[in-house]
Design a protein around this motif. Structure first.
Motif, PDB file in Angstrom:
ATOM      1  N   UNK A 187     -34.137   6.830  71.260  1.00  0.00           N
ATOM      2  CA  UNK A 187     -32.787   7.405  71.089  1.00  0.00           C
ATOM      3  C   UNK A 187     -32.285   8.100  72.354  1.00  0.00           C
ATOM      4  N   UNK A 188     -33.202   8.650  73.152  1.00  0.00           N
ATOM      5  CA  UNK A 188     -32.752   9.301  74.395  1.00  0.00           C
ATOM      6  C   UNK A 188     -32.155   8.244  75.328  1.00  0.00           C
ATOM      7  N   UNK A 189     -32.814   7.096  75.382  1.00  0.00           N
ATOM      8  CA  UNK A 189     -32.303   6.000  76.223  1.00  0.00           C
ATOM      9  C   UNK A 189     -30.997   5.451  75.630  1.00  0.00           C
ATOM     10  N   UNK A 190     -30.921   5.417  74.295  1.00  0.00           N
ATOM     11  CA  UNK A 190     -29.673   4.954  73.656  1.00  0.00           C
ATOM     12  C   UNK A 190     -28.508   5.852  74.091  1.00  0.00           C
ATOM     13  N   UNK A 191     -28.779   7.156  74.131  1.00  0.00           N
ATOM     14  CA  UNK A 191     -27.711   8.083  74.524  1.00  0.00           C
ATOM     15  C   UNK A 191     -27.314   7.886  75.985  1.00  0.00           C
ATOM     16  N   UNK A 192     -28.300   7.534  76.808  1.00  0.00           N
ATOM     17  CA  UNK A 192     -27.976   7.276  78.221  1.00  0.00           C
ATOM     18  C   UNK A 192     -27.112   6.019  78.331  1.00  0.00           C
ATOM     19  N   UNK A 193     -27.460   5.006  77.511  1.00  0.00           N
ATOM     20  CA  UNK A 193     -26.727   3.730  77.589  1.00  0.00           C
ATOM     21  C   UNK A 193     -25.346   3.821  76.951  1.00  0.00           C
ATOM     22  N   UNK A 200     -27.720  10.633  64.770  1.00  0.00           N
ATOM     23  CA  UNK A 200     -28.166  11.454  63.650  1.00  0.00           C
ATOM     24  C   UNK A 200     -29.663  11.180  63.487  1.00  0.00           C
ATOM     25  N   UNK A 201     -30.448  12.216  63.301  1.00  0.00           N
ATOM     26  CA  UNK A 201     -31.881  11.989  63.069  1.00  0.00           C
ATOM     27  C   UNK A 201     -32.147  11.989  61.561  1.00  0.00           C
ATOM     28  N   UNK A 202     -33.025  11.119  61.131  1.00  0.00           N
ATOM     29  CA  UNK A 202     -33.393  11.023  59.709  1.00  0.00           C
ATOM     30  C   UNK A 202     -34.878  11.394  59.573  1.00  0.00           C
ATOM     31  N   UNK A 203     -35.175  12.699  59.530  1.00  0.00           N
ATOM     32  CA  UNK A 203     -36.583  13.115  59.450  1.00  0.00           C
ATOM     33  C   UNK A 203     -37.251  12.671  58.153  1.00  0.00           C
ATOM     34  N   UNK A 221     -32.882  18.770  66.827  1.00  0.00           N
ATOM     35  CA  UNK A 221     -31.873  19.737  67.289  1.00  0.00           C
ATOM     36  C   UNK A 221     -32.124  20.116  68.747  1.00  0.00           C
ATOM     37  N   UNK A 222     -33.408  20.275  69.097  1.00  0.00           N
ATOM     38  CA  UNK A 222     -33.738  20.645  70.483  1.00  0.00           C
ATOM     39  C   UNK A 222     -33.418  19.511  71.450  1.00  0.00           C
ATOM     40  N   UNK A 223     -33.409  18.290  70.942  1.00  0.00           N
ATOM     41  CA  UNK A 223     -33.052  17.146  71.798  1.00  0.00           C
ATOM     42  C   UNK A 223     -31.555  16.859  71.718  1.00  0.00           C
ATOM     43  N   UNK A 224     -30.818  17.795  71.117  1.00  0.00           N
ATOM     44  CA  UNK A 224     -29.355  17.701  71.106  1.00  0.00           C
ATOM     45  C   UNK A 224     -28.811  16.529  70.277  1.00  0.00           C
ATOM     46  N   UNK A 225     -29.495  16.210  69.189  1.00  0.00           N
ATOM     47  CA  UNK A 225     -28.956  15.205  68.270  1.00  0.00           C
ATOM     48  C   UNK A 225     -27.701  15.786  67.609  1.00  0.00           C
ATOM     49  N   UNK A 226     -26.840  14.892  67.121  1.00  0.00           N
ATOM     50  CA  UNK A 226     -25.567  15.350  66.559  1.00  0.00           C
ATOM     51  C   UNK A 226     -25.659  15.704  65.079  1.00  0.00           C
ATOM     52  N   UNK A 227     -26.688  15.234  64.416  1.00  0.00           N
ATOM     53  CA  UNK A 227     -26.744  15.533  62.991  1.00  0.00           C
ATOM     54  C   UNK A 227     -28.089  15.164  62.392  1.00  0.00           C
ATOM     55  N   UNK A 228     -28.181  15.384  61.092  1.00  0.00           N
ATOM     56  CA  UNK A 228     -29.426  15.107  60.366  1.00  0.00           C
ATOM     57  C   UNK A 228     -29.107  14.416  59.052  1.00  0.00           C
ATOM     58  N   UNK A 260     -33.333  26.526  64.335  1.00  0.00           N
ATOM     59  CA  UNK A 260     -32.711  27.229  65.464  1.00  0.00           C
ATOM     60  C   UNK A 260     -31.797  26.240  66.178  1.00  0.00           C
ATOM     61  N   UNK A 261     -30.515  26.587  66.256  1.00  0.00           N
ATOM     62  CA  UNK A 261     -29.563  25.696  66.935  1.00  0.00           C
ATOM     63  C   UNK A 261     -29.293  26.263  68.319  1.00  0.00           C
ATOM     64  N   UNK A 262     -29.662  25.482  69.309  1.00  0.00           N
ATOM     65  CA  UNK A 262     -29.490  25.959  70.681  1.00  0.00           C
ATOM     66  C   UNK A 262     -28.261  25.311  71.282  1.00  0.00           C
ATOM     67  N   UNK A 263     -27.687  25.979  72.264  1.00  0.00           N
ATOM     68  CA  UNK A 263     -26.473  25.452  72.876  1.00  0.00           C
ATOM     69  C   UNK A 263     -26.822  24.305  73.828  1.00  0.00           C
ATOM     70  N   UNK A 264     -26.043  23.198  73.788  1.00  0.00           N
ATOM     71  CA  UNK A 264     -26.353  22.094  74.703  1.00  0.00           C
ATOM     72  C   UNK A 264     -26.013  22.420  76.158  1.00  0.00           C
TER      73      UNK A 264
END
Ligand code: PEP
Ligand code: MN
Length: 371
Positions: A187-193, A200-203, A221-228, A260-264
């Motif tokens: 997903x990190x590479x997807x965001x780069x592309x 959205x992450x589906x834990x 959340x720490x990897x700055x995903x947009x949702x869950x 914990x929601x951290x600021x991007x």
């Protein structure tokens, strides 16, 4: 690709601002009572924007519960009317798309077992032409980024702009603690592309077990995903599908309160200074890594020349075995994971072989080099 979902969520959708876009609900719609009871509780949690429920369930083995079918769409319509939540379900063919749209479903997602198949994704795309609906594309079950991007492109071509991706992890043959391997680099590479696509992450489907939901949600959340997307059921242990990974709405509320929601982005100038300096150090180390790799490859080429002159094979298995064992042990002493060391050194070794091959073949690229 015209992608508007991030902007839509940030500006137009009241529930989103500054919070992860949260989709929750049972794995499957089982009965009208179960759907309504779960939705009523979830509607009390302000973070929840979309009520999810599977209507058609792609099950691994036959004779499992395969969903209630179109009947359940009426219940979703009632949820929408009575709670004001948006509603979402999985579609796996054009019939599902037509049926779901007929009942006013706001969000459709394409499941992992469907996004692997370009024919089916195309069929769904054709059924979506000219429709204004939110569509989320789950990663395919195998870790193939191109296939995931291809499915997203097919849906985008139908003119869908409220388009996002769901990362739910990837199947492996080996037994691991999670039901599906996260492989976060995909997903990190997807965001780069595709930078504008919300992810959205589906834990729930990633973990397969409720005890891992919090750690995976926090990581996302720490990897700055947009949702869950988190599955929730009023009586998880008796759920007709995915019982071990579902949590009650009360447990969901508790999980969300611990996140914990951290600021991007950092806005404090002092913090920006510190981060800037640390990033400079990282850049220096990255350059040093490249210099060292360049030097290492030069030595490999010299070795290649000797092997060529003396007519010996490039691959020397005992030597390679010795190297990999040694670096894994040395890496562990330095706090580096054996998985990372293994991956990096296998890549370095392959690159050395490619350089030696080029020497052996008088500068002509071999298939090994370009694969
Ligand atoms: C689901 O979301 O209910 C589902 C079946 O998920 P996946 O496609 O990720 O297995
Ligand atoms: Mn499920």
């Amino acid at each position: 690709m015209v992608l508007e979902l991030k902007r839509f969520l940030a500006n137009e959708w009241k529930g989103y601002k500054g919070r992860p876009f949260l989709i929750s609900g049972p794995c499957s719609a089982e009965s009208e009572e179960q759907v309504m009871a779960t939705a009523a509780e979830l509607a009390q949690i302000p973070e929840v924007s979309v009520f999810r429920a599977g209507i058609w369930k792609p099950r691994t083995r036959p004779n499992s519960f395969e969903g209630v079918g179109s009947e359940g769409l009426k219940w979703l319509r009632t949820v929408k009317q009575e709670t004001g939540l948006m509603v979402g379900t999985e579609v796996a063919n054009e019939k599902h798309v037509y049926e779901a749209l007929k009942y006013g479903v706001d969000l459709l997602w394409i499941g992992a077992r469907t996004s692997v198949n370009p024919f089916t994704v195309q069929e769904i795309s054709d059924a979506l032409k000219g429709v204004d609906v939110m569509v989320l594309v789950k990663n395919p079950i195998n870790p193939d980024l191109e296939l995931w991007i291809g499915a997203i492109e097919r849906i985008a071509r139908a003119g869908i702009t409220k388009l996002g991706a769901i990362h739910r992890g990837f199947s492996t043959y080996e037994k691991t603690i999670y039901r599906n391997q996260p492989n976060w680099q995909l997903p990190i590479e997807l965001r780069r592309r595709i930078p504008d696509i919300p992810i959205i992450c589906d834990p729930s489907h990633m973990s397969g077990k409720r005890e891992y939901l919090f750690e995976l949600s926090q990581k996302a959340m720490d990897l700055n995903f947009d949702g869950l997307m988190l599955e929730s059921h009023t009586d998880p242990d008796h759920a007709l599908s995915d019982a071990a990974q579902q949590i009650t709405p009360g447990e969901l509320k508790e999980l969300l309160s611990r996140l914990i929601l951290r600021s991007p982005v950092a806005s404090d100038p002092k913090l920006l200074d510190i981060l800037g300096e640390l990033r400079q150090q990282i850049d220096v180390f990255d350059d040093a890594l490249l210099d060292i790799l360049e030097k290492r490859m030069k030595v490999a080429e010299t070795i290649g020349q000797y092997k060529k002159d003396n007519n010996i094979t490039i691959l020397q298995p005992t030597r390679w075995d010795e190297i990999i064992r040694k670096v894994v042990v040395h890496g562990q002493v330095k706090g580096l994971s054996s998985g990372m060391i293994d991956t990096i050194f296998k890549a370095i070794h392959q690159e050395s072989i490619n350089h030696q091959m080029r020497i052996m073949n008088n500068g002509i690229d071999t298939p090994a080099e370009t694969s």
